[in-house]
Design a protein around this motif. Structure first.
Motif, PDB file in Angstrom:
ATOM      1  N   TYR A 190       1.126  -1.589  -0.116  1.00 19.57           N
ATOM      2  CA  TYR A 190       0.072  -0.402  -0.207  1.00 19.57           C
ATOM      3  C   TYR A 190       0.701   1.151   0.239  1.00 19.57           C
ATOM      4  O   TYR A 190       1.419   2.566  -1.151  1.00 19.57           O
ATOM      5  N   TYR A 199       2.451   4.281  -2.909  1.00 22.04           N
ATOM      6  CA  TYR A 199       2.083   5.859  -3.752  1.00 22.04           C
ATOM      7  C   TYR A 199       3.437   6.086  -3.285  1.00 22.04           C
ATOM      8  O   TYR A 199       3.356   7.998  -3.115  1.00 22.04           O
ATOM      9  N   GLU A 244      -7.433   1.375   3.919  1.00 20.06           N
ATOM     10  CA  GLU A 244      -6.800   1.454   2.828  1.00 20.06           C
ATOM     11  C   GLU A 244      -7.792   2.065   1.170  1.00 20.06           C
ATOM     12  O   GLU A 244      -7.260   3.011   0.728  1.00 20.06           O
ATOM     13  N   GLY A 245      -8.880   2.065   1.383  1.00 19.01           N
ATOM     14  CA  GLY A 245     -10.250   2.051   0.379  1.00 19.01           C
ATOM     15  C   GLY A 245     -10.508   3.463   0.879  1.00 19.01           C
ATOM     16  O   GLY A 245     -11.811   3.913   0.602  1.00 19.01           O
ATOM     17  N   ARG A 249     -12.275   6.454   0.832  1.00 20.70           N
ATOM     18  CA  ARG A 249     -12.959   8.303   0.146  1.00 20.70           C
ATOM     19  C   ARG A 249     -13.881   8.707   0.968  1.00 20.70           C
ATOM     20  O   ARG A 249     -14.707   8.338   1.414  1.00 20.70           O
ATOM     21  N   ASP A 309     -11.006   9.153  -5.851  1.00 16.36           N
ATOM     22  CA  ASP A 309     -10.768   8.058  -6.354  1.00 16.36           C
ATOM     23  C   ASP A 309      -9.905   8.943  -7.323  1.00 16.36           C
ATOM     24  O   ASP A 309     -10.341   9.905  -8.071  1.00 16.36           O
ATOM     25  N   ASP A 357      -5.399   4.520 -11.764  1.00 12.63           N
ATOM     26  CA  ASP A 357      -4.203   3.484 -10.933  1.00 12.63           C
ATOM     27  C   ASP A 357      -5.212   2.829  -9.518  1.00 12.63           C
ATOM     28  O   ASP A 357      -3.981   2.776  -9.035  1.00 12.63           O
ATOM     29  N   GLU A 358      -5.945   3.096  -9.299  1.00 12.26           N
ATOM     30  CA  GLU A 358      -6.637   2.289  -8.146  1.00 12.26           C
ATOM     31  C   GLU A 358      -5.532   3.214  -7.214  1.00 12.26           C
ATOM     32  O   GLU A 358      -6.046   3.442  -5.914  1.00 12.26           O
ATOM     33  N   LEU A 359      -4.885   4.620  -7.425  1.00 14.09           N
ATOM     34  CA  LEU A 359      -4.364   5.377  -5.537  1.00 14.09           C
ATOM     35  C   LEU A 359      -5.606   6.257  -5.721  1.00 14.09           C
ATOM     36  O   LEU A 359      -6.504   6.705  -6.785  1.00 14.09           O
ATOM     37  N   ALA A 360      -5.867   7.221  -4.568  1.00 15.39           N
ATOM     38  CA  ALA A 360      -6.770   7.503  -4.086  1.00 15.39           C
ATOM     39  C   ALA A 360      -6.480   9.252  -4.261  1.00 15.39           C
ATOM     40  O   ALA A 360      -4.942   9.708  -4.385  1.00 15.39           O
TER      41      ALA A 360
END
Length: 501
Positions: free
Chosen positions: A156, A160, A423-424, A426, A490, A493-496
Protein backbone atom coordinates in the motif's frame (compact mmCIF):
# COMPACT_ATOMS: atom_id res chain seq x y z
CA UNK A 1 35.82 0.71 40.16
CA UNK A 2 37.51 -1.01 43.14
CA UNK A 3 34.61 -3.46 43.52
CA UNK A 4 34.40 -4.28 39.81
CA UNK A 5 36.59 -7.08 38.46
CA UNK A 6 38.86 -5.48 35.79
CA UNK A 7 38.53 -8.71 33.79
CA UNK A 8 34.85 -7.78 33.35
CA UNK A 9 35.32 -4.08 32.52
CA UNK A 10 35.07 -3.53 28.73
CA UNK A 11 37.17 -0.77 27.17
CA UNK A 12 37.68 0.39 23.59
CA UNK A 13 41.40 0.17 22.82
CA UNK A 14 41.69 0.63 19.05
CA UNK A 15 39.83 2.48 16.29
CA UNK A 16 40.33 2.77 12.55
CA UNK A 17 38.58 4.00 9.42
CA UNK A 18 39.24 4.27 5.70
CA UNK A 19 38.00 6.29 2.73
CA UNK A 20 38.56 4.71 -0.68
CA UNK A 21 38.59 7.04 -3.70
CA UNK A 22 39.96 5.01 -6.64
CA UNK A 23 40.76 6.71 -9.93
CA UNK A 24 39.11 3.78 -11.73
CA UNK A 25 36.06 1.99 -10.27
CA UNK A 26 37.64 -1.40 -10.89
CA UNK A 27 40.49 -0.46 -8.55
CA UNK A 28 38.22 0.21 -5.59
CA UNK A 29 38.01 -1.90 -2.46
CA UNK A 30 34.86 -3.94 -1.98
CA UNK A 31 33.11 -3.87 1.43
CA UNK A 32 35.15 -6.81 2.74
CA UNK A 33 38.34 -4.99 1.83
CA UNK A 34 37.14 -1.82 3.53
CA UNK A 35 36.17 -3.68 6.71
CA UNK A 36 39.41 -5.61 6.92
CA UNK A 37 41.54 -2.52 6.35
CA UNK A 38 39.60 -0.57 8.99
CA UNK A 39 40.29 -3.29 11.55
CA UNK A 40 43.96 -3.47 10.60
CA UNK A 41 44.16 0.25 11.34
CA UNK A 42 42.29 -0.24 14.61
CA UNK A 43 44.73 -2.98 15.59
CA UNK A 44 47.70 -0.73 14.83
CA UNK A 45 46.02 2.07 16.80
CA UNK A 46 45.85 -0.26 19.81
CA UNK A 47 49.54 -1.15 19.54
CA UNK A 48 49.18 -4.28 17.41
CA UNK A 49 48.67 -7.96 18.12
CA UNK A 50 45.05 -7.89 19.28
CA UNK A 51 43.44 -9.10 16.06
CA UNK A 52 45.61 -12.20 16.10
CA UNK A 53 43.96 -13.16 19.40
CA UNK A 54 40.47 -11.91 18.54
CA UNK A 55 37.79 -14.31 19.78
CA UNK A 56 34.72 -12.31 18.70
CA UNK A 57 34.12 -10.61 15.33
CA UNK A 58 30.88 -8.75 14.67
CA UNK A 59 30.10 -7.17 11.31
CA UNK A 60 27.47 -4.66 10.17
CA UNK A 61 25.69 -6.16 7.15
CA UNK A 62 26.46 -4.39 3.87
CA UNK A 63 24.16 -3.48 0.99
CA UNK A 64 26.41 -2.46 -1.90
CA UNK A 65 27.69 -5.88 -2.96
CA UNK A 66 24.96 -8.50 -2.37
CA UNK A 67 27.11 -11.15 -4.03
CA UNK A 68 29.47 -10.98 -1.03
CA UNK A 69 26.85 -11.59 1.66
CA UNK A 70 27.28 -12.83 4.28
CA UNK A 71 30.60 -11.08 4.84
CA UNK A 72 31.58 -11.91 8.43
CA UNK A 73 33.42 -15.08 7.45
CA UNK A 74 35.04 -13.33 4.50
CA UNK A 75 36.31 -10.53 6.75
CA UNK A 76 37.78 -13.08 9.16
CA UNK A 77 39.45 -14.85 6.23
CA UNK A 78 40.86 -11.57 4.90
CA UNK A 79 42.35 -10.87 8.33
CA UNK A 80 43.64 -14.42 8.77
CA UNK A 81 41.78 -14.93 12.04
CA UNK A 82 39.40 -17.62 13.33
CA UNK A 83 37.33 -16.09 16.14
CA UNK A 84 35.11 -18.46 18.09
CA UNK A 85 32.25 -15.99 17.78
CA UNK A 86 31.65 -14.62 14.28
CA UNK A 87 28.43 -12.95 13.12
CA UNK A 88 26.87 -10.14 11.13
CA UNK A 89 23.67 -8.18 11.67
CA UNK A 90 20.54 -9.26 9.84
CA UNK A 91 20.14 -5.84 8.20
CA UNK A 92 22.36 -2.76 7.75
CA UNK A 93 20.38 -0.54 10.12
CA UNK A 94 21.78 2.74 11.36
CA UNK A 95 21.78 1.54 14.98
CA UNK A 96 23.77 -1.61 14.11
CA UNK A 97 27.24 -0.42 15.25
CA UNK A 98 25.92 0.69 18.65
CA UNK A 99 24.00 -2.56 19.05
CA UNK A 100 27.19 -4.52 18.28
CA UNK A 101 29.21 -2.28 20.61
CA UNK A 102 26.77 -2.95 23.42
CA UNK A 103 26.70 -6.69 22.77
CA UNK A 104 30.51 -6.86 22.70
CA UNK A 105 30.72 -4.99 26.01
CA UNK A 106 28.26 -7.50 27.46
CA UNK A 107 30.32 -10.45 26.20
CA UNK A 108 33.41 -9.10 27.91
CA UNK A 109 31.43 -8.30 31.04
CA UNK A 110 30.08 -11.85 31.10
CA UNK A 111 33.52 -13.36 30.63
CA UNK A 112 32.53 -14.83 27.26
CA UNK A 113 35.24 -13.05 25.26
CA UNK A 114 38.56 -11.29 25.81
CA UNK A 115 39.02 -9.41 22.54
CA UNK A 116 36.12 -8.26 20.38
CA UNK A 117 36.35 -6.61 16.96
CA UNK A 118 33.49 -4.73 15.28
CA UNK A 119 33.50 -3.42 11.73
CA UNK A 120 31.40 -2.40 8.77
CA UNK A 121 31.86 -0.91 5.35
CA UNK A 122 30.07 0.07 2.17
CA UNK A 123 31.29 0.71 -1.37
CA UNK A 124 28.13 2.10 -2.93
CA UNK A 125 30.08 4.71 -4.86
CA UNK A 126 32.13 2.06 -6.63
CA UNK A 127 29.12 -0.23 -7.00
CA UNK A 128 27.16 2.57 -8.67
CA UNK A 129 30.05 3.43 -10.98
CA UNK A 130 30.48 -0.18 -12.04
CA UNK A 131 26.74 -0.52 -12.64
CA UNK A 132 26.76 2.65 -14.75
CA UNK A 133 29.53 1.24 -16.92
CA UNK A 134 27.36 -1.79 -17.66
CA UNK A 135 24.27 0.17 -18.58
CA UNK A 136 23.58 0.95 -22.18
CA UNK A 137 24.29 4.53 -23.13
CA UNK A 138 21.25 6.69 -22.53
CA UNK A 139 19.70 4.34 -19.99
CA UNK A 140 18.40 5.66 -16.69
CA UNK A 141 21.10 6.56 -14.21
CA UNK A 142 21.45 3.63 -11.79
CA UNK A 143 20.48 4.07 -8.18
CA UNK A 144 22.29 1.32 -6.31
CA UNK A 145 20.58 2.01 -3.00
CA UNK A 146 17.03 2.05 -4.34
CA UNK A 147 17.61 -0.84 -6.74
CA UNK A 148 19.34 -3.01 -4.17
CA UNK A 149 17.17 -2.40 -1.18
CA UNK A 150 13.51 -1.62 -1.59
CA UNK A 151 12.14 -1.62 -5.11
CA UNK A 152 11.29 -5.29 -4.80
CA UNK A 153 8.83 -4.46 -2.06
CA UNK A 154 5.18 -4.08 -2.99
CA UNK A 155 2.37 -2.80 -0.87
CA UNK A 156 0.00 0.00 0.00
CA UNK A 157 2.64 2.56 1.01
CA UNK A 158 4.93 1.65 -1.87
CA UNK A 159 2.10 2.21 -4.32
CA UNK A 160 2.05 5.85 -3.26
CA UNK A 161 5.81 6.20 -3.63
CA UNK A 162 6.80 5.71 0.02
CA UNK A 163 9.60 3.27 -0.67
CA UNK A 164 13.02 4.25 0.66
CA UNK A 165 13.95 6.37 3.71
CA UNK A 166 14.29 9.49 1.55
CA UNK A 167 10.54 9.19 0.87
CA UNK A 168 9.47 8.58 4.45
CA UNK A 169 11.54 10.80 6.75
CA UNK A 170 10.00 14.00 5.30
CA UNK A 171 6.73 12.85 6.89
CA UNK A 172 8.41 13.32 10.28
CA UNK A 173 9.97 16.62 9.22
CA UNK A 174 6.69 18.22 8.19
CA UNK A 175 4.72 16.87 11.12
CA UNK A 176 7.47 17.96 13.51
CA UNK A 177 7.66 21.49 12.12
CA UNK A 178 3.91 21.95 12.60
CA UNK A 179 4.08 20.51 16.12
CA UNK A 180 6.95 22.82 17.08
CA UNK A 181 4.91 25.80 15.92
CA UNK A 182 7.48 26.74 13.30
CA UNK A 183 6.86 28.30 9.93
CA UNK A 184 8.44 26.60 6.94
CA UNK A 185 11.20 29.22 6.95
CA UNK A 186 11.89 28.64 10.65
CA UNK A 187 11.98 24.88 10.24
CA UNK A 188 14.37 25.13 7.33
CA UNK A 189 16.54 27.61 9.24
CA UNK A 190 16.91 25.07 12.06
CA UNK A 191 17.87 22.36 9.56
CA UNK A 192 20.38 24.69 7.94
CA UNK A 193 21.95 25.63 11.26
CA UNK A 194 22.39 22.00 12.35
CA UNK A 195 23.76 20.91 8.98
CA UNK A 196 26.11 23.88 8.61
CA UNK A 197 27.73 23.07 11.96
CA UNK A 198 28.04 19.46 10.82
CA UNK A 199 29.85 20.55 7.69
CA UNK A 200 32.31 22.50 9.84
CA UNK A 201 33.00 19.41 11.96
CA UNK A 202 33.47 17.32 8.80
CA UNK A 203 35.94 19.85 7.45
CA UNK A 204 38.15 19.07 10.46
CA UNK A 205 37.53 15.29 10.40
CA UNK A 206 40.24 13.36 8.61
CA UNK A 207 37.88 10.48 7.86
CA UNK A 208 34.99 12.59 6.53
CA UNK A 209 33.92 12.25 2.89
CA UNK A 210 33.11 15.93 2.17
CA UNK A 211 35.46 18.35 3.92
CA UNK A 212 34.09 21.70 2.83
CA UNK A 213 32.04 23.95 5.13
CA UNK A 214 28.59 24.90 3.83
CA UNK A 215 26.47 27.83 4.99
CA UNK A 216 23.04 27.31 6.51
CA UNK A 217 21.39 29.05 3.57
CA UNK A 218 23.22 26.90 1.04
CA UNK A 219 22.09 23.75 2.84
CA UNK A 220 18.38 24.48 2.43
CA UNK A 221 18.28 26.54 -0.77
CA UNK A 222 17.60 24.52 -3.94
CA UNK A 223 20.17 25.04 -6.67
CA UNK A 224 21.71 23.23 -9.62
CA UNK A 225 24.05 21.40 -7.26
CA UNK A 226 21.53 21.07 -4.43
CA UNK A 227 18.38 19.84 -6.07
CA UNK A 228 15.17 19.18 -4.13
CA UNK A 229 14.67 15.50 -3.27
CA UNK A 230 11.49 15.18 -1.19
CA UNK A 231 9.92 18.25 0.39
CA UNK A 232 11.34 20.02 2.25
CA UNK A 233 14.67 18.21 1.86
CA UNK A 234 17.35 19.12 -0.64
CA UNK A 235 20.32 16.96 -1.56
CA UNK A 236 22.46 18.53 1.17
CA UNK A 237 19.87 17.55 3.79
CA UNK A 238 19.93 13.81 3.12
CA UNK A 239 22.44 11.08 3.85
CA UNK A 240 25.20 10.78 1.26
CA UNK A 241 25.29 7.05 0.53
CA UNK A 242 27.52 7.35 -2.55
CA UNK A 243 30.68 6.68 -0.56
CA UNK A 244 33.35 4.01 -0.11
CA UNK A 245 33.96 3.94 3.63
CA UNK A 246 34.87 1.43 6.30
CA UNK A 247 35.33 1.76 10.06
CA UNK A 248 35.99 -0.54 12.96
CA UNK A 249 36.97 -0.69 16.61
CA UNK A 250 38.42 -3.20 19.05
CA UNK A 251 37.35 -4.01 22.61
CA UNK A 252 39.07 -5.84 25.38
CA UNK A 253 38.85 -5.92 29.16
CA UNK A 254 40.59 -3.37 31.36
CA UNK A 255 42.75 -6.16 32.78
CA UNK A 256 43.75 -7.43 29.33
CA UNK A 257 44.52 -3.91 28.12
CA UNK A 258 46.88 -3.42 31.05
CA UNK A 259 48.51 -6.81 30.53
CA UNK A 260 49.26 -5.74 26.97
CA UNK A 261 50.73 -2.47 28.12
CA UNK A 262 48.09 -0.20 26.61
CA UNK A 263 48.24 3.09 28.53
CA UNK A 264 45.17 4.09 30.50
CA UNK A 265 44.95 7.37 28.61
CA UNK A 266 44.31 5.38 25.40
CA UNK A 267 41.27 3.62 26.86
CA UNK A 268 37.66 4.70 26.46
CA UNK A 269 35.10 3.35 28.90
CA UNK A 270 31.50 2.36 28.24
CA UNK A 271 28.50 3.46 30.26
CA UNK A 272 24.92 2.30 30.30
CA UNK A 273 22.79 2.36 27.18
CA UNK A 274 19.21 1.81 26.07
CA UNK A 275 17.54 0.46 22.92
CA UNK A 276 13.90 0.75 21.90
CA UNK A 277 12.07 0.65 18.57
CA UNK A 278 8.98 1.73 16.72
CA UNK A 279 6.86 -0.57 14.57
CA UNK A 280 8.63 -1.79 11.44
CA UNK A 281 5.62 -0.53 9.48
CA UNK A 282 5.91 3.26 9.40
CA UNK A 283 2.15 3.56 8.83
CA UNK A 284 1.65 1.77 12.14
CA UNK A 285 2.98 4.63 14.29
CA UNK A 286 1.04 6.65 16.83
CA UNK A 287 2.44 9.95 15.52
CA UNK A 288 5.00 11.57 13.22
CA UNK A 289 6.04 14.60 15.26
CA UNK A 290 7.86 12.58 17.94
CA UNK A 291 9.04 9.05 18.73
CA UNK A 292 8.34 7.38 22.10
CA UNK A 293 11.16 4.90 21.52
CA UNK A 294 13.64 7.67 20.65
CA UNK A 295 12.70 9.55 23.81
CA UNK A 296 12.95 6.42 25.94
CA UNK A 297 16.36 5.54 24.52
CA UNK A 298 17.89 8.97 25.21
CA UNK A 299 16.18 9.82 28.50
CA UNK A 300 16.78 6.46 30.15
CA UNK A 301 20.43 6.40 29.05
CA UNK A 302 20.97 9.76 30.72
CA UNK A 303 19.16 8.62 33.88
CA UNK A 304 21.00 5.30 34.14
CA UNK A 305 24.36 7.04 33.87
CA UNK A 306 23.36 9.82 36.27
CA UNK A 307 24.35 12.58 33.86
CA UNK A 308 22.75 15.80 32.68
CA UNK A 309 23.13 17.50 29.34
CA UNK A 310 25.68 19.92 30.76
CA UNK A 311 27.88 16.94 31.67
CA UNK A 312 28.30 15.99 28.00
CA UNK A 313 31.36 17.33 26.19
CA UNK A 314 30.38 15.73 22.89
CA UNK A 315 27.33 14.15 21.26
CA UNK A 316 26.57 12.30 18.06
CA UNK A 317 22.89 12.65 17.21
CA UNK A 318 22.13 10.49 14.21
CA UNK A 319 21.64 12.65 11.14
CA UNK A 320 20.30 10.72 8.17
CA UNK A 321 17.74 13.55 7.79
CA UNK A 322 17.20 16.73 9.86
CA UNK A 323 14.04 15.47 11.56
CA UNK A 324 16.05 12.91 13.57
CA UNK A 325 18.53 15.22 15.34
CA UNK A 326 15.69 17.74 15.71
CA UNK A 327 13.68 15.21 17.72
CA UNK A 328 16.75 14.00 19.59
CA UNK A 329 18.04 17.42 20.60
CA UNK A 330 14.63 18.40 21.96
CA UNK A 331 14.54 15.28 24.13
CA UNK A 332 18.14 15.78 25.26
CA UNK A 333 18.02 19.56 25.58
CA UNK A 334 21.01 19.97 23.27
CA UNK A 335 21.45 23.61 22.15
CA UNK A 336 21.19 24.58 18.51
CA UNK A 337 24.50 26.45 18.55
CA UNK A 338 26.58 23.38 19.52
CA UNK A 339 27.56 20.72 16.96
CA UNK A 340 25.45 17.58 17.18
CA UNK A 341 28.20 15.41 15.67
CA UNK A 342 31.82 14.46 16.32
CA UNK A 343 32.37 13.08 12.81
CA UNK A 344 30.45 15.31 10.42
CA UNK A 345 27.01 13.78 9.93
CA UNK A 346 25.70 11.51 7.20
CA UNK A 347 25.73 14.21 4.52
CA UNK A 348 29.29 15.43 4.99
CA UNK A 349 30.99 12.75 7.09
CA UNK A 350 29.45 10.16 4.80
CA UNK A 351 26.45 7.88 4.87
CA UNK A 352 27.64 4.27 4.43
CA UNK A 353 24.13 2.84 5.02
CA UNK A 354 24.19 1.00 8.37
CA UNK A 355 27.78 1.73 9.35
CA UNK A 356 27.87 5.49 9.91
CA UNK A 357 27.92 5.12 13.69
CA UNK A 358 31.14 3.09 13.51
CA UNK A 359 32.77 6.25 12.16
CA UNK A 360 31.12 8.20 14.98
CA UNK A 361 32.58 5.74 17.50
CA UNK A 362 36.03 6.25 15.98
CA UNK A 363 35.67 10.03 16.21
CA UNK A 364 34.21 9.93 19.73
CA UNK A 365 37.02 7.70 21.00
CA UNK A 366 39.59 10.08 19.55
CA UNK A 367 37.85 13.02 21.26
CA UNK A 368 37.59 11.33 24.68
CA UNK A 369 41.01 9.72 25.01
CA UNK A 370 43.12 11.19 27.76
CA UNK A 371 40.26 13.35 29.10
CA UNK A 372 37.70 13.20 31.86
CA UNK A 373 34.99 13.99 29.31
CA UNK A 374 31.80 12.12 28.53
CA UNK A 375 30.15 11.69 25.13
CA UNK A 376 26.72 10.46 24.07
CA UNK A 377 26.12 8.34 20.99
CA UNK A 378 22.53 8.23 19.69
CA UNK A 379 21.83 5.97 16.71
CA UNK A 380 18.69 5.63 14.61
CA UNK A 381 17.89 3.10 11.91
CA UNK A 382 15.24 1.94 9.48
CA UNK A 383 12.39 4.40 8.89
CA UNK A 384 12.81 6.27 12.20
CA UNK A 385 12.39 2.76 13.61
CA UNK A 386 15.41 1.65 15.65
CA UNK A 387 16.93 3.73 18.45
CA UNK A 388 20.01 2.91 20.51
CA UNK A 389 21.87 5.31 22.81
CA UNK A 390 25.00 4.75 24.90
CA UNK A 391 27.47 6.79 26.95
CA UNK A 392 31.26 6.72 26.47
CA UNK A 393 33.85 8.33 28.72
CA UNK A 394 37.55 9.03 28.87
CA UNK A 395 37.79 7.85 32.47
CA UNK A 396 36.42 4.82 34.36
CA UNK A 397 32.68 4.59 34.99
CA UNK A 398 30.82 2.61 37.69
CA UNK A 399 29.03 0.58 35.00
CA UNK A 400 28.38 -3.12 35.58
CA UNK A 401 28.34 -5.52 32.65
CA UNK A 402 26.56 -7.43 31.27
CA UNK A 403 23.54 -5.14 31.20
CA UNK A 404 20.04 -5.44 29.78
CA UNK A 405 19.63 -2.59 27.30
CA UNK A 406 16.17 -3.59 26.01
CA UNK A 407 13.64 -0.98 27.17
CA UNK A 408 10.96 -1.83 24.65
CA UNK A 409 8.25 -2.38 27.24
CA UNK A 410 8.75 1.13 28.62
CA UNK A 411 8.66 2.66 25.14
CA UNK A 412 5.47 0.77 24.34
CA UNK A 413 3.82 2.12 27.49
CA UNK A 414 4.62 5.67 26.40
CA UNK A 415 3.10 5.20 22.95
CA UNK A 416 -0.31 6.62 22.20
CA UNK A 417 -3.08 4.81 20.34
CA UNK A 418 -2.12 3.79 16.82
CA UNK A 419 -4.74 4.78 14.22
CA UNK A 420 -6.41 2.05 12.23
CA UNK A 421 -5.29 2.01 8.60
CA UNK A 422 -8.13 2.38 6.09
CA UNK A 423 -6.70 1.71 2.64
CA UNK A 424 -9.97 2.18 0.79
CA UNK A 425 -11.24 5.34 2.42
CA UNK A 426 -12.91 8.06 0.33
CA UNK A 427 -14.40 11.19 1.83
CA UNK A 428 -13.47 14.18 4.01
CA UNK A 429 -10.11 14.04 5.80
CA UNK A 430 -7.43 16.15 7.48
CA UNK A 431 -3.73 16.25 6.61
CA UNK A 432 -1.64 14.54 9.30
CA UNK A 433 1.61 14.98 7.36
CA UNK A 434 2.84 14.99 3.77
CA UNK A 435 5.70 15.35 1.30
CA UNK A 436 6.29 16.12 -2.38
CA UNK A 437 8.71 14.17 -4.60
CA UNK A 438 10.92 15.75 -7.28
CA UNK A 439 12.68 14.51 -10.39
CA UNK A 440 16.37 15.07 -11.10
CA UNK A 441 15.58 18.38 -12.81
CA UNK A 442 13.88 19.68 -9.67
CA UNK A 443 10.29 19.44 -10.94
CA UNK A 444 7.61 17.97 -8.65
CA UNK A 445 6.41 14.51 -9.67
CA UNK A 446 3.79 13.78 -7.00
CA UNK A 447 2.62 14.80 -3.58
CA UNK A 448 1.73 12.25 -0.92
CA UNK A 449 -0.69 12.95 1.91
CA UNK A 450 -0.98 10.98 5.14
CA UNK A 451 -4.51 11.85 6.25
CA UNK A 452 -6.83 11.23 9.17
CA UNK A 453 -10.49 10.50 8.63
CA UNK A 454 -13.29 11.93 10.81
CA UNK A 455 -13.24 8.59 12.66
CA UNK A 456 -9.51 9.01 13.42
CA UNK A 457 -8.34 6.35 10.96
CA UNK A 458 -5.22 6.87 8.84
CA UNK A 459 -5.16 6.72 5.05
CA UNK A 460 -3.03 7.80 2.09
CA UNK A 461 -3.72 9.94 -0.95
CA UNK A 462 -1.61 11.43 -3.72
CA UNK A 463 -1.50 14.91 -5.24
CA UNK A 464 -0.91 14.68 -9.01
CA UNK A 465 1.74 16.99 -10.40
CA UNK A 466 -0.96 18.43 -12.68
CA UNK A 467 -2.62 19.93 -9.61
CA UNK A 468 -0.19 22.84 -9.43
CA UNK A 469 -2.36 24.73 -6.98
CA UNK A 470 -2.29 21.89 -4.44
CA UNK A 471 1.45 21.29 -4.92
CA UNK A 472 2.04 24.98 -4.34
CA UNK A 473 -0.09 24.94 -1.20
CA UNK A 474 2.03 22.09 0.20
CA UNK A 475 5.35 23.75 -0.56
CA UNK A 476 5.13 27.55 -0.66
CA UNK A 477 5.18 28.09 3.11
CA UNK A 478 2.37 30.64 3.09
CA UNK A 479 0.12 28.41 5.18
CA UNK A 480 0.73 25.28 7.27
CA UNK A 481 -0.76 22.31 5.39
CA UNK A 482 -0.71 20.00 8.43
CA UNK A 483 -4.14 20.07 10.01
CA UNK A 484 -5.96 21.46 6.99
CA UNK A 485 -9.07 19.83 5.61
CA UNK A 486 -9.84 18.36 2.24
CA UNK A 487 -11.35 15.32 0.62
CA UNK A 488 -10.11 12.05 -0.81
CA UNK A 489 -11.56 10.85 -4.10
CA UNK A 490 -10.96 8.05 -6.56
CA UNK A 491 -8.05 8.49 -8.95
CA UNK A 492 -6.37 6.52 -11.73
CA UNK A 493 -4.52 3.26 -11.09
CA UNK A 494 -6.61 2.67 -7.95
CA UNK A 495 -4.78 5.46 -6.14
CA UNK A 496 -6.74 7.94 -4.06
CA UNK A 497 -6.35 11.64 -4.83
CA UNK A 498 -6.34 14.52 -2.36
CA UNK A 499 -8.39 17.60 -3.08
CA UNK A 500 -8.21 20.75 -0.99
CA UNK A 501 -11.37 21.89 0.72
Amino acid sequence: MADIDPERVPVIVGVGQVNDRPQQPGDGLDPVGLMAEALRRADADAGGGLLADCDSLSVVAQLAWPQLSPVDGKVAEALGITPAHCMQTAMPNGDSPILLLHEAANRIGAGEAKICAITGGEALRTAGQLAAMKRAEGADKPNALRDASHRVRKGYAQGYGLVVPTDVYPLYENAGRASYGQTLAEGQAESGAIWSLMSEVAADSEGAWIRKPVSADDVVTPSESNRPIAFPYTKLQVANSSVNQGAGFIFTSLAEARRRGIPDDRLVHIGYGVAAHESGNFLNRDRYDASPSLATSIERTMELNGVKVEDLAQVELYSCFPCVPKMARRVLGWPLDRPSTVFGGLTFGGGPIGNYMSHAVVAMVEKLRGTADKGLLFANGGYATHNHTILLAGEPLPTVFPQDFDYQAEADQRRGPVPRLDEGYRGPATIETYTVFYDREGSPTRGVIVARTPEGDRTLACVPTEDAEAIGFLTDGKHEPVGTSGSIIDGPDELAIWKRA
